[in-house]
Design an enzyme around this catalytic site. Structure first.
Site, mmCIF file in Angstrom:
data_model
loop_
_atom_site.group_PDB
_atom_site.id
_atom_site.type_symbol
_atom_site.label_atom_id
_atom_site.label_comp_id
_atom_site.label_asym_id
_atom_site.label_seq_id
_atom_site.Cartn_x
_atom_site.Cartn_y
_atom_site.Cartn_z
ATOM 1 N N GLU A 17 27.422 13.470 44.018
ATOM 2 C CA GLU A 17 28.366 12.390 44.302
ATOM 3 C C GLU A 17 29.663 12.563 43.504
ATOM 4 O O GLU A 17 30.756 12.314 44.012
ATOM 5 C CB GLU A 17 27.745 11.029 43.946
ATOM 6 C CG GLU A 17 26.582 10.597 44.819
ATOM 7 C CD GLU A 17 25.230 11.105 44.297
ATOM 8 O OE1 GLU A 17 25.202 12.100 43.536
ATOM 9 O OE2 GLU A 17 24.202 10.514 44.673
ATOM 10 N N LYS A 19 31.036 15.277 42.349
ATOM 11 C CA LYS A 19 31.823 16.385 42.893
ATOM 12 C C LYS A 19 32.712 15.895 44.036
ATOM 13 O O LYS A 19 33.916 16.130 44.059
ATOM 14 C CB LYS A 19 30.879 17.476 43.413
ATOM 15 C CG LYS A 19 31.564 18.565 44.216
ATOM 16 C CD LYS A 19 30.539 19.361 45.027
ATOM 17 C CE LYS A 19 31.230 20.358 45.925
ATOM 18 N NZ LYS A 19 31.890 21.439 45.187
ATOM 19 N N LYS A 116 32.638 30.588 29.398
ATOM 20 C CA LYS A 116 31.207 30.275 29.452
ATOM 21 C C LYS A 116 30.700 29.549 28.202
ATOM 22 O O LYS A 116 31.044 29.907 27.092
ATOM 23 C CB LYS A 116 30.416 31.570 29.575
ATOM 24 C CG LYS A 116 30.099 31.971 30.989
ATOM 25 C CD LYS A 116 29.612 33.391 31.001
ATOM 26 C CE LYS A 116 28.264 33.512 30.338
ATOM 27 N NZ LYS A 116 27.169 32.923 31.110
ATOM 28 N N ILE A 436 36.457 45.904 46.903
ATOM 29 C CA ILE A 436 35.221 45.650 46.157
ATOM 30 C C ILE A 436 34.064 45.225 47.062
ATOM 31 O O ILE A 436 32.916 45.198 46.640
ATOM 32 C CB ILE A 436 35.483 44.596 45.051
ATOM 33 C CG1 ILE A 436 36.649 45.039 44.171
ATOM 34 C CG2 ILE A 436 34.264 44.357 44.184
ATOM 35 C CD1 ILE A 436 36.481 46.395 43.499
ATOM 36 N N GLY A 437 34.344 44.877 48.285
ATOM 37 C CA GLY A 437 33.223 44.585 49.185
ATOM 38 C C GLY A 437 33.490 43.505 50.206
ATOM 39 O O GLY A 437 33.398 43.719 51.391
ATOM 40 N N GLU A 489 31.070 42.203 54.211
ATOM 41 C CA GLU A 489 30.051 41.209 53.830
ATOM 42 C C GLU A 489 30.088 39.886 54.611
ATOM 43 O O GLU A 489 29.765 38.828 54.043
ATOM 44 C CB GLU A 489 30.113 40.914 52.303
ATOM 45 C CG GLU A 489 30.016 42.164 51.446
ATOM 46 C CD GLU A 489 30.111 41.898 49.937
ATOM 47 O OE1 GLU A 489 29.839 40.754 49.500
ATOM 48 O OE2 GLU A 489 30.450 42.842 49.192
ATOM 49 N N GLU A 670 37.613 44.540 36.319
ATOM 50 C CA GLU A 670 38.757 43.624 36.370
ATOM 51 C C GLU A 670 39.704 43.942 35.210
ATOM 52 O O GLU A 670 39.270 44.045 34.074
ATOM 53 C CB GLU A 670 38.229 42.201 36.236
ATOM 54 C CG GLU A 670 39.314 41.171 36.155
ATOM 55 C CD GLU A 670 38.757 39.749 36.132
ATOM 56 O OE1 GLU A 670 37.779 39.475 36.868
ATOM 57 O OE2 GLU A 670 39.305 38.938 35.386
ATOM 58 N N HIS A 699 42.156 36.310 41.865
ATOM 59 C CA HIS A 699 41.987 34.882 41.567
ATOM 60 C C HIS A 699 43.276 34.117 41.777
ATOM 61 O O HIS A 699 43.308 32.904 41.648
ATOM 62 C CB HIS A 699 41.498 34.693 40.133
ATOM 63 C CG HIS A 699 40.208 35.415 39.885
ATOM 64 N ND1 HIS A 699 40.156 36.662 39.319
ATOM 65 C CD2 HIS A 699 38.927 35.072 40.179
ATOM 66 C CE1 HIS A 699 38.890 37.057 39.259
ATOM 67 N NE2 HIS A 699 38.128 36.111 39.769
ATOM 68 N N CYS A 731 38.334 42.240 42.243
ATOM 69 C CA CYS A 731 37.032 41.718 42.684
ATOM 70 C C CYS A 731 37.056 41.591 44.209
ATOM 71 O O CYS A 731 38.035 42.003 44.852
ATOM 72 C CB CYS A 731 36.768 40.361 42.011
ATOM 73 S SG CYS A 731 35.055 39.798 42.151
#
Ligand code: GLN
Ligand code: ZN
Length: 767
Positions: A17, A19, A116, A436-437, A489, A670, A699, A731
């Site tokens: 909620e 979020k 992090k 990168i994919g 992908e 990166e 990014h 990335c």
């Protein structure tokens, strides 16, 4: 009497909620008052649920609109000047601008860094420290929430980050000084905060100092003594909370600090409990964090109760019971998972179930074991069932694991030899270009994938659609002039979930969301049993992709360490064993890709660094098995098959030898945001294989121009020989839009051409 309490509760809401409310507010669709109302009702609900579970003390101020470290920076008035905070209380929009660079009101400004939180997947907003910072209480949030909870009638314990942890996590943004120099200005404000809390009728305050689980320099250890000696005069009782690991060399400091209580993580460090109890001064309470706040398994009630009973004989009324850490690292409520297999469900506990466990321990310790006999029996039966369950254990997996040899983790020949064969086979230009994919995941792609999952379109239709998409990205890459192609992908929702769904031993929840940062949540898969590949996972898509082009097509897999680190893992065997199982399953996929004619295979290890233990002395062991697992996945192929890996960072200085030991033929990393500074490590360490340092920061919506890319690559070429350099973005491109991607890649290819001309010119200039 034993006290049952909690260190923190998930704030995002059982149905995310918070979020959705935040995102509505950021888009300007609801106003601040509406957002505040929703927040208050979520808080009230979470307090009520914890009170109903039977907790004696309920955490307050664990709620946050974005992050609790940012809340604390606001409380302390530590707002970087660029946000033009004009004094008084920090406004909500200033707060959001600090977190994300923008808010409905106020001008866009570079956001604060985010990083992090210890070894979790939660991210906090880094406090910015500068010498002239003045601390002053600048937010009413903490106090308001205390009043709010007290008004409803709860017995509460406010939670704040400790001064040393907050400073440790901060980053010096200006000047060159010792962060500890700020303590003298900081401690008085803490004193004031505690005073105010006392005036509001608060008895206990939980002060979180998780850095006590880290390797700390001596002066930081001493700073603990100084700080808590000064805070000793405060009228509230302090519960100093440590978690995420053993205290080790910090144990004697933690135990003897002049605070009323200490919380320790007895899940991560059960072996320290006896020593702690021995050394704990007789006036101090001990909160034992015994229910795992980092994983989703039911607690083994009998076993834990025995531990607690022993502790109780020493501590008597000074024993408190809690989860090991805040419960924000687990999903909210298991009861919502009505589609989960019943057997597996009976082994799990989310935040609410964990609060029940805690209060059950209290009951057992207060009224005796017989008062909770039914629950104990049930738990024992569940554990027994799990230990013996045929869905957990597969003999074939055990047998295969036992047959792994050292040789299986080594390529046939060293890189030098392999690279000769590979160069001959691929005949690529110098500075080969690749991506990168993933390519942009359009709404159309998401819709079709969703419809297929819901059985709304046939497998045939789905395959046709994905093939069309693959074909179209290949045509785009060919016309851009890229040298090594990818299939894009489009069939993957997420780089871990995609594989987890195709491997045995994994289950997925519907509402098992855990906050990653701000409004962003992740839904980690649950690894409950032995892992095996039930069928090929990527072969058909890759085979099809290679059939569309003459150029080399990279097969694309997520590596074993990343799959492990981004999942909730089983607690009945070491992580290393689980990782090895994943590695073996992926090894089959790698070998099959080779069989299917795929000559380059990329195995992404985006989260290898994330798994590093908190203490440096434990790094070696982790890196050892992590690297081995990668090599087990990658080494079953012929010398001429080229193995790539990708990592979304390049802070390698401290682990560069392990990165090299992975022995991938090519690694993409990166680097663009740091202007290749991150490559400095290669001045001292001769990385032996090929590297593609990212030249396009995916990014950001900005498109790098040719000159910028050339400049970055020239810098890279001063550290790594040109014949071992690749050119690629930082990335995958799945979050970007096509127009920017095409423009950026066009410049990237043009920059490669410039680099090639330059290298031709220098080589022909040689005598
Ligand atoms: N191959 C993945 C992609 O391109 C890698 C993503 C990642 O490293 N996070 O999306
Ligand atoms: Zn990446």
């Amino acid at each position: 009497m034993t006290v049952a309490h909690n260190l923190g509760f998930p704030r995002i809401g059982a149905r995310r909620e918070l979020k959705f409310a935040l995102e509505n507010y950021w888009r300007g669709e609801i106003d601040q008052a509406t957002l505040e109302q929703l927040a208050a009702s979520l808080r009230a609900q979470h307090w009520q649920q914890q009170a109903e579970a039977g907790l004696d003390l309920i955490p307050v101020n664990d709620f946050s609109f974005y992050d609790h470290i940012l809340d604390h920076s606001a409380l302390l008035g530590c707002v970087p000047p660029r946000f033009e905070h004009e004094g008084g209380d920090v406004r909500l929009d200033t707060y959001f601008r600090m977190a994300r660079g923008r808010a409905p009101h106020g001008k866009p400004t570079t956001a604060c860094e985010m990083t992090k939180w210890f070894d979790t997947n939660y991210h906090y907003i880094v406090p910015e420290l500068y010498p002239q910072v003045e601390f002053e209480i600048s937010s009413r949030k903490l106090f308001n929430e205390v009043v709010e909870a007290k008004n409803i009638g709860y017995n509460i314990k406010p939670v704040i980050p400790g001064p040393l942890t907050w400073l440790w996590l901060g980053k010096i943004k200006q000047g060159n000084f010792n962060k500890l120099d700020l303590l003298d200005k900081l401690i008085p404000v803490y004193g004031e905060i505690l005073n105010r809390l006392n005036k509001l009728g608060v008895e206990w305050v939980q002060i979180d100092e998780p850095i006590l689980a880290l390797d700390l320099p001596q002066e930081w250890k001493q700073a603990f003594e100084k700080t808590y000696n000064l805070l000793q005069s405060s009228p509230v009782k302090i519960l100093l909370a440590t978690y995420f690991g053993a205290l080790e060399d910090n144990l004697k400091y933690a135990v003897s600090l002049p605070v009323a209580g200490l919380h320790v993580d007895a899940v991560r460090a059960p072996h320290e409990l006896t020593t702690i109890i021995d050394q704990l001064p007789a006036y101090k309470i001990l909160s034992i964090g015994i229910v795992d706040g980092r994983n989703i398994w039911r607690t083994d009630l009998q076993k834990v109760l025995s531990t607690l009973e022993t502790a109780q004989t020493h501590l008597a009324d000074r024993l408190w019971v809690a989860p090991s850490c805040s419960l924000i690292h687990v999903p909210v409520d298991l009861a919502q998972e009505d589609k989960l297999d019943d057997e597996i469900k009976s082994w799990l506990a989310f935040a609410l179930q964990k609060t029940d466990e805690i209060s059950l321990f209290k009951k057992a310790l207060t009224d005796g074991r017989q008062s909770v006999e039914t629950e104990l029996d049930k738990s024992a039966a569940c554990n027994q069932a799990r230990r013996q369950s045929s869905i957990v254990h597969q003999d074939t997996v055990t047998q295969r694991l036992n047959s792994v040899t050292e040789k299986m983790t080594e390529r046939n020949s060293p890189y030098q030899q392999r690279s000769r064969l590979q160069r001959k086979q691929f005949n690529l230009p110098v500075y080969p270009t690749t991506t990168i994919g993933s390519f942009p995941q359009t709404n159309e792609i998401r819709k079709i994938r969703h419809a297929f999952k819901q059985n709304k379109i046939t497998a045939k239709k789905y395959t046709e659609f994905i093939q069309k998409e693959i074909n179209s990205v290949i045509k785009k890459q060919e016309s851009l002039g890229l040298d090594v192609l990818v299939h894009g992908e489009p069939e993957r929702n997420d780089m871990v979930e995609y594989f987890g769904e195709l491997l045995s031993g994994f289950v997925f929840t519907h509402f098992g969301w855990v906050q990653s940062y701000g409004s962003r949540c992740v839904k980690p898969p649950i690894i409950f049993g032995d892992i095996a590949r039930t069928k090929p996972m990527t072969i058909e898509w890759s085979r099809y992709a290679q059939s569309c082009t003459e150029k080399p097509m990279k097969g694309m897999l997520t590596g074993p360490v990343t799959i492990l680190n981004w999942s909730f893992v089983r607690d009945d065997q070491p992580r290393s064993e689980t990782c090895k199982q994943i590695a073996l399953a992926l090894r089959d996929e790698v070998n099959d890709l080779e069989q299917a004619g795929i000559k380059m295979i990329q195995i992404d290890e985006a989260a290898l660094r994330e798994g590093l233990p908190l203490r440096q002395k434990d790094w070696g062991k982790y890196l050892d098995w992590a690297v081995k697992s990668f090599r087990l996945t990658a080494s079953g192929v012929k010398d001429k098959t080229q193995i790539h890996t990708h990592m979304c960072y390049s802070e390698f200085n401290d682990i560069i030898e392990s990165i090299a030991a992975m022995d991938a033929d090519v690694i993409t990393i990166e680097t663009s945001r740091s202007d290749m500074e991150l490559l400095d490590v290669f001045e001292d360490f001769q990385y032996p294989n090929e590297i593609g340092p990212g030249v396009y920061d995916i990014h950001s919506p900005n498109i790098p121009d040719v000159a910028q890319i050339v400049e970055l690559m020239q810098k890279a070429a001063t550290r790594i020989p040109a014949e071992r350099l690749w050119i690629n973005p930082d990335c995958g491109l799945k979050t970007r839009g096509w127009p920017e991607v095409e423009a950026a890649l066009k410049n990237m290819v043009a920059a490669a051409e410039v680099m090639r001309q330059q290298s031709l010119a220098t080589s022909s200039a040689l005598p």
